[in-house]
Design a protein around this motif. Sequence first.
Motif, PDB file in Angstrom:
ATOM      1  N   MET A  58       0.843  -1.190   0.000  1.00  0.00           N
ATOM      2  CA  MET A  58       0.000   0.000   0.000  1.00  0.00           C
ATOM      3  C   MET A  58       0.882   1.245   0.000  1.00  0.00           C
ATOM      4  O   MET A  58       1.861   1.327   0.738  1.00  0.00           O
ATOM      5  CB  MET A  58      -0.938  -0.001   1.211  1.00  0.00           C
ATOM      6  N   THR A  59       0.556   2.233  -0.851  1.00  0.00           N
ATOM      7  CA  THR A  59       1.378   3.432  -0.989  1.00  0.00           C
ATOM      8  C   THR A  59       1.088   4.420   0.126  1.00  0.00           C
ATOM      9  O   THR A  59       0.085   4.337   0.837  1.00  0.00           O
ATOM     10  CB  THR A  59       1.105   4.102  -2.342  1.00  0.00           C
ATOM     11  N   GLU A  60       1.990   5.414   0.248  1.00  0.00           N
ATOM     12  CA  GLU A  60       1.807   6.453   1.252  1.00  0.00           C
ATOM     13  C   GLU A  60       0.511   7.223   1.031  1.00  0.00           C
ATOM     14  O   GLU A  60      -0.186   7.591   1.968  1.00  0.00           O
ATOM     15  CB  GLU A  60       3.005   7.423   1.239  1.00  0.00           C
ATOM     16  N   SER A  61       0.159   7.489  -0.242  1.00  0.00           N
ATOM     17  CA  SER A  61      -1.066   8.235  -0.521  1.00  0.00           C
ATOM     18  C   SER A  61      -2.293   7.444  -0.089  1.00  0.00           C
ATOM     19  O   SER A  61      -3.279   8.014   0.407  1.00  0.00           O
ATOM     20  CB  SER A  61      -1.154   8.572  -2.015  1.00  0.00           C
ATOM     21  N   GLU A  62      -2.248   6.112  -0.244  1.00  0.00           N
ATOM     22  CA  GLU A  62      -3.377   5.284   0.157  1.00  0.00           C
ATOM     23  C   GLU A  62      -3.488   5.207   1.678  1.00  0.00           C
ATOM     24  O   GLU A  62      -4.558   4.929   2.214  1.00  0.00           O
ATOM     25  CB  GLU A  62      -3.230   3.883  -0.442  1.00  0.00           C
ATOM     26  N   LEU A  63      -2.382   5.458   2.377  1.00  0.00           N
ATOM     27  CA  LEU A  63      -2.400   5.444   3.830  1.00  0.00           C
ATOM     28  C   LEU A  63      -2.693   6.820   4.421  1.00  0.00           C
ATOM     29  O   LEU A  63      -2.697   6.979   5.635  1.00  0.00           O
ATOM     30  CB  LEU A  63      -1.053   4.957   4.366  1.00  0.00           C
ATOM     31  N   SER A  64      -2.952   7.810   3.593  1.00  0.00           N
ATOM     32  CA  SER A  64      -3.147   9.172   4.073  1.00  0.00           C
ATOM     33  C   SER A  64      -4.327   9.259   5.026  1.00  0.00           C
ATOM     34  O   SER A  64      -5.400   8.705   4.781  1.00  0.00           O
ATOM     35  CB  SER A  64      -3.383  10.113   2.888  1.00  0.00           C
ATOM     36  N   LEU A  65      -4.096   9.962   6.131  1.00  0.00           N
ATOM     37  CA  LEU A  65      -5.150  10.189   7.120  1.00  0.00           C
ATOM     38  C   LEU A  65      -5.515  11.664   7.228  1.00  0.00           C
ATOM     39  O   LEU A  65      -6.318  12.053   8.083  1.00  0.00           O
ATOM     40  CB  LEU A  65      -4.691   9.671   8.489  1.00  0.00           C
ATOM     41  N   THR A  66      -4.922  12.490   6.371  1.00  0.00           N
ATOM     42  CA  THR A  66      -5.148  13.925   6.422  1.00  0.00           C
ATOM     43  C   THR A  66      -6.633  14.240   6.303  1.00  0.00           C
ATOM     44  O   THR A  66      -7.330  13.723   5.428  1.00  0.00           O
ATOM     45  CB  THR A  66      -4.390  14.638   5.294  1.00  0.00           C
ATOM     46  N   GLY A  67      -7.117  15.084   7.220  1.00  0.00           N
ATOM     47  CA  GLY A  67      -8.508  15.510   7.200  1.00  0.00           C
ATOM     48  C   GLY A  67      -9.454  14.624   7.978  1.00  0.00           C
ATOM     49  O   GLY A  67     -10.647  14.933   8.096  1.00  0.00           O
ATOM     50  N   LEU A  68      -8.960  13.522   8.517  1.00  0.00           N
ATOM     51  CA  LEU A  68      -9.808  12.590   9.255  1.00  0.00           C
ATOM     52  C   LEU A  68     -10.203  13.205  10.602  1.00  0.00           C
ATOM     53  O   LEU A  68      -9.361  13.632  11.378  1.00  0.00           O
ATOM     54  CB  LEU A  68      -9.052  11.279   9.491  1.00  0.00           C
ATOM     55  N   ARG A  69     -11.494  13.233  10.901  1.00  0.00           N
ATOM     56  CA  ARG A  69     -11.978  13.749  12.184  1.00  0.00           C
ATOM     57  C   ARG A  69     -11.955  12.630  13.218  1.00  0.00           C
ATOM     58  O   ARG A  69     -12.260  11.480  12.918  1.00  0.00           O
ATOM     59  CB  ARG A  69     -13.398  14.310  12.048  1.00  0.00           C
ATOM     60  N   PHE A  70     -11.596  12.983  14.444  1.00  0.00           N
ATOM     61  CA  PHE A  70     -11.497  11.990  15.507  1.00  0.00           C
ATOM     62  C   PHE A  70     -11.869  12.608  16.847  1.00  0.00           C
ATOM     63  O   PHE A  70     -11.910  13.836  17.007  1.00  0.00           O
ATOM     64  CB  PHE A  70     -10.069  11.432  15.589  1.00  0.00           C
ATOM     65  N   SER A  71     -12.137  11.764  17.801  1.00  0.00           N
ATOM     66  CA  SER A  71     -12.265  12.152  19.204  1.00  0.00           C
ATOM     67  C   SER A  71     -11.305  11.300  20.016  1.00  0.00           C
ATOM     68  O   SER A  71     -10.861  10.241  19.575  1.00  0.00           O
ATOM     69  CB  SER A  71     -13.693  11.962  19.718  1.00  0.00           C
ATOM     70  N   LYS A  72     -10.977  11.769  21.200  1.00  0.00           N
ATOM     71  CA  LYS A  72     -10.114  11.019  22.124  1.00  0.00           C
ATOM     72  C   LYS A  72     -10.874  10.868  23.439  1.00  0.00           C
ATOM     73  O   LYS A  72     -11.399  11.838  23.977  1.00  0.00           O
ATOM     74  CB  LYS A  72      -8.800  11.773  22.346  1.00  0.00           C
ATOM     75  N   GLY A  73     -10.981   9.621  23.919  1.00  0.00           N
ATOM     76  CA  GLY A  73     -11.693   9.384  25.157  1.00  0.00           C
ATOM     77  C   GLY A  73     -11.006   8.333  25.997  1.00  0.00           C
ATOM     78  O   GLY A  73     -10.102   7.625  25.538  1.00  0.00           O
ATOM     79  N   HIS A  74     -11.448   8.207  27.255  1.00  0.00           N
ATOM     80  CA  HIS A  74     -10.876   7.175  28.121  1.00  0.00           C
ATOM     81  C   HIS A  74     -11.889   6.742  29.178  1.00  0.00           C
ATOM     82  O   HIS A  74     -12.820   7.471  29.522  1.00  0.00           O
ATOM     83  CB  HIS A  74      -9.577   7.650  28.787  1.00  0.00           C
ATOM     84  N   GLY A  75     -11.692   5.542  29.679  1.00  0.00           N
ATOM     85  CA  GLY A  75     -12.414   5.021  30.828  1.00  0.00           C
ATOM     86  C   GLY A  75     -11.407   4.557  31.846  1.00  0.00           C
ATOM     87  O   GLY A  75     -10.654   3.612  31.590  1.00  0.00           O
ATOM     88  N   THR A  76     -11.304   5.248  32.980  1.00  0.00           N
ATOM     89  CA  THR A  76     -10.286   5.008  34.017  1.00  0.00           C
ATOM     90  C   THR A  76      -8.888   4.870  33.419  1.00  0.00           C
ATOM     91  O   THR A  76      -8.102   3.988  33.773  1.00  0.00           O
ATOM     92  CB  THR A  76     -10.621   3.768  34.890  1.00  0.00           C
ATOM     93  N   GLY A  77      -8.570   5.761  32.468  1.00  0.00           N
ATOM     94  CA  GLY A  77      -7.221   5.815  31.895  1.00  0.00           C
ATOM     95  C   GLY A  77      -6.989   4.897  30.723  1.00  0.00           C
ATOM     96  O   GLY A  77      -5.950   4.997  30.055  1.00  0.00           O
ATOM     97  N   ASN A  78      -7.891   3.981  30.434  1.00  0.00           N
ATOM     98  CA  ASN A  78      -7.818   3.126  29.247  1.00  0.00           C
ATOM     99  C   ASN A  78      -8.323   3.984  28.082  1.00  0.00           C
ATOM    100  O   ASN A  78      -9.515   4.279  27.992  1.00  0.00           O
ATOM    101  CB  ASN A  78      -8.717   1.906  29.465  1.00  0.00           C
TER     102      ASN A  78
END
Length: 310
Positions: free
Chosen positions: A1-21
């Motif tokens: 798989m090429t670098e362009s196919e692995l591109s994540l630019t523009g991907l929206r995300f959230s970050k969460g945890h449950g008791t530090g996990n």
Amino acid sequence: MTESELSLTGLRFSKGHGTGNDFVLLADPEGLRELVPEQIARLCDRHRGVGGDGLIRAVRSRHLPEGVALLEDHPEAEWFMDYHNADGSRSEMCGNGVRVFAHFLLTQGLVELGLGEELTIGTRAGVKVVARTSAGYRVDMGPWGFIHPELAAGRGMDSLVEASGLPVERPALSITMGNPHTVVALADLEELAMMSLATAPAVTPVPPHGTNVEFAVPAEPLVMDDVGHISMRVHERGVGETLSCGTGACAAAAATRFWAGTEAPDDWAVAVPGGVVGVRFFPGPDGREHVELSGPAVIVAEGVIADALE
């Protein structure tokens, strides 16, 4: 798989945890963005990515083969928790992750869930029913069982575990919570603190699909006000040591309760490096004993991947 196919630019995300996990969370309702292991590992990298013990993708169940199979018996399971470990490998499910997943769906406006109301979620370990509480969420994790029942029944142990910081191999008990766990009882908190979990403990015999390894110390006294108390550290397969593991807490409580005998309580408080989770054993609707996990869930950040991740 090429670098362009692995591109994540523009991907929206959230970050969460449950008791530090902690987890990277993605909303993909129509199942249009399935990530490959290399992308997941990049996102979960703590130095070059967002950082997390795993990645959770929120997909409507009808867009995944595993979800379609669950919908036949559970049409209410609209959402599927597509969970991967930090190294990109798939995992059956995650107890802390289920709580964080439910909270993510709520904060994203994908579901409505009032206090006391329940939500059925699809996972690779079957459906999980999550209820919102004033302190977070509680989850019916389903039935627990022995991975090697023919060995556990007679001896209370079924394997040996070798780990850095332990001078000799220790006997252990392997428990399934839909995913595999191997639980080792230690003598005291000092022994627990001196262990190094930077490398994976060696388990003999290892369960067919690998195993998470929990090291548990019973409190003294074990039971206070009808609640059992243990402290625990865990090495998760495909991740390493984590601050908490929900299914691991359930497994550690199940093993300790089994070792303690028939007078052991049904309610447990499990202290992990990231906090405390509650575990409760109760008769399930299928005639088997089920385990309920309770604890907090927090979304700490939202963002968009920039070029720097590539």
